[in-house]
Design an enzyme around this catalytic site. Structure first.
Site, PDB file in Angstrom:
ATOM      1  N   ARG A  51       0.845  -1.188   0.000  1.00 11.31           N
ATOM      2  CA  ARG A  51       0.000   0.000   0.000  1.00 11.31           C
ATOM      3  C   ARG A  51       0.884   1.244   0.000  1.00 11.31           C
ATOM      4  NH1 ARG A  51       2.625   2.041   3.244  1.00 11.31           N
ATOM      5  NH2 ARG A  51       2.617   1.835   5.506  1.00 11.31           N
ATOM      6  N   GLU A  57       0.113   9.841   8.881  1.00  9.95           N
ATOM      7  CA  GLU A  57       1.371   9.125   9.104  1.00  9.95           C
ATOM      8  C   GLU A  57       1.680   8.991  10.576  1.00  9.95           C
ATOM      9  OE1 GLU A  57       2.543   6.922   7.130  1.00  9.95           O
ATOM     10  OE2 GLU A  57       2.855   8.440   5.597  1.00  9.95           O
ATOM     11  N   HIS A  58       2.004   7.779  10.975  1.00  4.04           N
ATOM     12  CA  HIS A  58       2.353   7.501  12.371  1.00  4.04           C
ATOM     13  C   HIS A  58       1.227   7.894  13.317  1.00  4.04           C
ATOM     14  CE1 HIS A  58       6.502   6.013  12.303  1.00  4.04           C
ATOM     15  NE2 HIS A  58       6.666   6.771  11.236  1.00  4.04           N
ATOM     16  N   GLY A 164      11.627  -2.506   2.843  1.00  6.64           N
ATOM     17  CA  GLY A 164      12.144  -1.306   3.518  1.00  6.64           C
ATOM     18  C   GLY A 164      11.841  -0.038   2.766  1.00  6.64           C
ATOM     19  N   ASP A 214      -1.511  -0.899   7.462  1.00  9.01           N
ATOM     20  CA  ASP A 214      -1.035  -1.645   6.293  1.00  9.01           C
ATOM     21  C   ASP A 214      -1.868  -2.896   6.069  1.00  9.01           C
ATOM     22  OD1 ASP A 214       0.792   0.211   6.828  1.00  9.01           O
ATOM     23  OD2 ASP A 214       2.479  -1.144   7.138  1.00  9.01           O
ATOM     24  N   ASN A 261      15.531  -0.105   8.046  1.00 10.25           N
ATOM     25  CA  ASN A 261      15.288  -1.432   8.601  1.00 10.25           C
ATOM     26  C   ASN A 261      14.788  -1.299  10.040  1.00 10.25           C
ATOM     27  OD1 ASN A 261      15.232  -3.961   9.614  1.00 10.25           O
ATOM     28  ND2 ASN A 261      17.222  -4.576   8.794  1.00 10.25           N
ATOM     29  N   LYS A 262      13.455  -1.405  10.163  1.00  7.00           N
ATOM     30  CA  LYS A 262      12.838  -1.196  11.476  1.00  7.00           C
ATOM     31  C   LYS A 262      13.353  -2.163  12.528  1.00  7.00           C
ATOM     32  CE  LYS A 262       8.159   0.046  10.098  1.00  7.00           C
ATOM     33  NZ  LYS A 262       8.012  -0.954   9.060  1.00  7.00           N
ATOM     34  N   TYR A 270      11.107   3.682  15.159  1.00  8.06           N
ATOM     35  CA  TYR A 270       9.674   3.348  15.172  1.00  8.06           C
ATOM     36  C   TYR A 270       9.161   2.990  16.574  1.00  8.06           C
ATOM     37  CZ  TYR A 270       5.212   1.746  13.374  1.00  8.06           C
ATOM     38  OH  TYR A 270       3.865   1.622  13.123  1.00  8.06           O
TER      39      TYR A 270
END
Ligand code: NG1
Ligand code: MG
Length: 528
Positions: A51, A57-58, A164, A214, A261-262, A270
């Site tokens: 998506r 956002e957030h 990512g 998501d 890269n979370k 995050y």
């Protein structure tokens, strides 16, 4: 919007016509890779898309509504299953990927009487499958009894959502996996709400304490529409159509090729944000609500959220001054919360654990047990003011954007241009808020947005979790080439990109056909 996941008849039910020329060979590759690996044909293929987030956002993990839409890029899995041998104590999974040089094949056994074990400290691509398996098995046990044992599975995966890249490759894989496991165990109609909820909880098991945007976008999206997703008081999603009188609009997605890269950066990016907004909810509750008020337990990763504080605050305001608070619209409530946050959370320099614990009347140890034992983070100061202000202003922007987007155009060209400029400026405000208040942008995406705006974009912002990944731009169709050329000249030409990357760098999504049938199980597609 309820309903269950549809079975697709053919690829044309799933993809826009323009994509069929590349999708059909890709599906055939998947099927032949499956046969090569396992020596027989798969029995079905499950699919879920990535998506792009248009706005919001957030804020999903603070349980505020968001506006994503599904994209053509997706995860597909060819699957076959076999019953367990009599008395077997484990079920066996063999899983491979069409891109086996990047994602090595693997085999593992799962005890039939325990939860699937996932080692979130190791980053393995198969963890995403395992998390979908774990969630689906939990649901199956709930439906069929705790001693339900499952089946052996053979799986071949192919994903086209860049990893990512802020387009939700992870949710596409987790959702597809959950769907595949349900189907392999004989569930033909998978309830969309159940699937989404299980995918949300499953993905947290991989170590990212995400919201549910998501997974909801991957499951609920409809062709030709964005999706308005709400999380409170319950998960709900409705398609949002841009009025057909506005064919001039287009969203362009641009990659920065900065990979976030979370799993590595979670404790400082995050996951830290998740802790900060939960601290902010608890702090605002302690200062602004009557003493002793407890926040309701909700679907936020830590069980409380800014939305929970929001509701509690107006509940008490209503009780004490009914006439004043009763008639506020959602927008006015958010305006009010922005004002009280500015008055309450005054420390621009952030808050220490000690300062937060004191206001919550707990010890630092108790604070850590409650918040950071579950979500490990690294920080000395927590930016409660900035993070809460981002969340409340962003929640407000989503509501304004939605109203504008759905408003019919009356006065032809002049109205259209004005609306588009307004929509664009809301997106630009989001980008500023992400950059300054939420600090989740990166210099490359800031630069890309600036280039696009100078070349004629109405609004440009980084999309998804951030700290890299991609950006989304609202452009009129006749300016797309101009914006692409500017990005090529001023950004992409200065990087060393592979041919694949070049092809993926910029993807325009025309409003008339910007999504695809989002979530389909396709059977008997071997001839596709
Ligand atoms: P990305 O990283 O773009 O897939 C993440 C979260 C979302 C949401 C956005 C920020 C996951 C799976 N998803 O999306 O829930 O919080 O960041 O709006 O981590
Ligand atoms: Mg993701």
């Amino acid at each position: 919007m309820a309903g269950s996941v549809p079975v697709a008849g053919s690829l044309a039910d799933i993809y826009p016509t323009a994509a069929l020329a590349t999708e059909a060979p890709r599906w055939n590759d998947l099927l032949s890779s499956f046969e090569k690996a396992y020596g027989h044909k798969p029995s079905f293929v499950a699919r879920s898309p990535g998506r792009v987030n248009i706005l919001g956002e957030h804020i999903d993990y603070s349980l505020y509504s968001v506006l994503p839409m599904a994209i053509t890029a997706d995860a597909i899995m060819a699957v076959s299953s076999a019953p367990l041998a009599e008395g077997a104590s484990t079920l066996k999974v063999r899983i491979g990927n069409v891109e086996d040089s990047k994602f090595a094949a693997s085999e593992f056994d799962v005890p039939v009487d325990a939860d699937v074990d996932i080692d979130a400290s190791k980053f393995e691509w198969t963890n995403y499958f395992k998390s979908g398996l774990r969630g689906a098995m939990k649901l199956l046990r709930k439906k069929r009894g705790q001693d339900f044992k499952g089946v052996n599975m053979e799986i071949m995966v192919d994903g086209t959502v860049p990893v990512g890249g802020g387009l939700s490759s992870s949710a596409a894989i987790v959702t597809t996996s959950a769907l595949a496991v349900m189907k392999a165990n004989g569930v033909d109609a998978v309830d969309k709400t159940e699937l989404t909820e299980l995918a949300i909880v499953s993905e947290r098991a991989v170590g990212v304490n995400s919201g549910g945007m998501d997974q909801a976008a991957s499951v609920f999206s409809e062709p030709g529409s964005a999706l308005f997703v709400s999380f409170s008081p319950r998960l709900e999603a409705r398609p949002v159509k841009i009025p057909p009188t506005r064919p001039e609009l287009c969203f362009l997605i641009a990659q920065s090729f900065v990979t976030a890269n979370k799993h590595v950066t979670g404790p400082i990016h995050y996951n830290l944000r998740v802790v900060e907004v939960s601290f902010a909810a608890a702090y605002l509750n302690a200062v602004l609500n009557p003493s002793g008020t407890r926040l309701p337990v909700d679907a936020g990763p830590l069980g409380i959220s800014l939305q929970g504080f929001h509701d509690t605050y107006f509940y008490h305001a209503n009780a004490s001054d009914y006439s004043a608070a009763k008639s506020l619209t959602k927008e006015e409530e958010l305006e009010k919360l922005i004002a009280v946050t500015k008055e309450t959370l005054t420390q621009e320099e952030g808050y220490t654990r000690e300062e937060i614990a004191k206001v919550l009347s707990v010890t630092v140890q108790e604070l850590e047990n409650r918040f950071t034992a579950k979500i490990p983070i690294r920080a000395e100061r927590f930016m409660l003011r900035q993070r809460a202000l981002h969340v409340f202003t962003e929640a407000l922007r989503v509501l304004k954007f939605l109203t504008l987007l759905e408003r019919p155009v009356h006065n032809g060209a002049s109205d259209t241009t004005r609306f588009n400029k307004e929509l664009g400026s809301i997106m630009n405000e989001t980008q500023d808020s992400c950059r300054i208040l939420y600090e989740n942008s990166c210099p490359e995406n800031d630069k890309i947005c600036q280039i696009a705006l100078e070349a004629g974009s109405y609004g440009s912002r980084q999309t998804g979790a951030g700290w890299g990944g991609c950006s989304v731009h609202l452009i009129s169709v006749d300016k797309v080439e101009q914006v692409k050329e500017a990005l090529e000249r001023e950004y992409y030409s200065k990087m060393k990109l592979t041919e694949d990357q070049k092809a993926q760098a910029m993807v325009p999504l025309e409003t008339a056909n910007f999504t695809i049938n989002p979530n389909s199980k396709a059977e008997n597609l071997l001839q596709a």
